[in-house]
Scaffold this active site. Structure first.
Site, short mmCIF file in Angstrom:
data_model
loop_
_atom_site.label_atom_id
_atom_site.label_comp_id
_atom_site.label_asym_id
_atom_site.label_seq_id
_atom_site.Cartn_x
_atom_site.Cartn_y
_atom_site.Cartn_z
N ASP A 12 0.85 -1.18 0.00
CA ASP A 12 0.00 0.00 0.00
C ASP A 12 0.89 1.24 0.00
OD1 ASP A 12 -2.46 1.37 0.13
OD2 ASP A 12 -2.25 1.61 2.28
N ASP A 65 -0.38 4.96 1.02
CA ASP A 65 -0.67 5.83 2.16
C ASP A 65 -0.63 5.02 3.45
OD1 ASP A 65 -1.21 8.31 0.75
OD2 ASP A 65 -2.99 7.31 -0.02
#
Length: 258
Positions: free
Chosen positions: A13, A15
């Site tokens: 991922d 963020d």
């Protein structure tokens, strides 16, 4: 627990793992450097559909993080791939930004507000009442309802912002039609990403900061999962879920499995 296979490819991922509110998380640059040097397939994933991979490459580059365009996978790309598989050469009424419209154009979709096959809802900072009203009427007229991701809020320097999931709930309330979400935690996003880099779930790992999206999607896609504690999920919250990540680590000062 069964013996784990050697990790040959990585999905991570963005963020909460590599950056937080526009600032790189300590160790992220070193981790990305190791990934590039390893020669192993990898992808940086985001549920945010606003930006194209080229946009994100430039934005990350300004933060000192080098992620090639081909190593970025967004919910917009996953949505476009899904629609192209379901109804090649179809049409859609789109609420969203360039990341989503470009992805749909690239798979040959026609963007229209006249009898579209789909209403596609993505992320934007300028949700308009007029656009939402048009979406409601098109769905009631028979258009299928698709959303890039279920996130109800998004981050900003001023605080949380309403996001795709919240607007989708409004449209669902007005139409009685629930959307199909293409992004995390739908394992579809992971599987289409793995296919894009020629990787297999059995020898891949997912790194994320959220139990309810990143870890869940990784588990359902059959991958090893790594939860990092630099984002939303706190250590004491892990036990609240009926599933567990393969490994919990403090931050992205990552090693690569040899």
């Amino acid at each position: 627990m069964a013996d784990r296979r050697l990790i040959e490819s990585w999905l991570t991922d963005m963020d909460g793992v590599l950056i937080h509110e526009g600032v790189p998380i300590p160790g992220a640059d070193a981790f990305l450097k190791k990934l590039r040097e390893s020669g192993r397939p990898f992808l940086v994933l985001t549920n945010n559909s606003i930006y194209t991979p080229r946009d994100l490459h430039a934005r990350l580059g300004r933060m000192g993080l080098d992620v090639p365009v081909d190593n970025i996978w967004t919910s917009a790309l996953a949505t476009a791939k899904f629609l192209d598989d379901q109804r090649p050469g179809g049409s859609a009424y789109v609420i969203g930004e360039a990341g989503l419209t470009t992805a749909l154009h690239d798979v040959g979709y026609i963007l229209t507000d006249q009898e579209p096959d789909y209403v596609v809802l993505g992320e934007t900072r300028t949700y308009s009442f007029e656009a939402m009203t048009r979406a409601v009427r098109l769905i009631l007229d028979g258009a299928r309802f698709i959303c890039t991701n279920p996130d109800e809020t998004g981050p900003s320097t001023e605080g949380p912002l309403p996001a795709t999931g919240a607007v989708a709930a409004l449209i669902t309330k007005a139409t009685g039609r629930k959307p199909y979400f293409a992004g995390k935690p739908n394992p579809l996003m992971m599987r289409t990403g793995l296919n894009a880099i020629g990787a297999h779930s059995e020898t891949s790992a997912m790194i994320g900061d959220r139990m309810d999206t990143d870890v869940l999607a990784g588990i359902e896609a059959g991958m090893q999962t790594f939860l990092v504690l630099t984002g939303l999920t706190r250590p004491e919250q892990v036990e609240d879920y009926p599933y567990r990540p393969s490994t919990v680590v403090a931050r992205t000062t990552f090693w690569l499995t040899s």
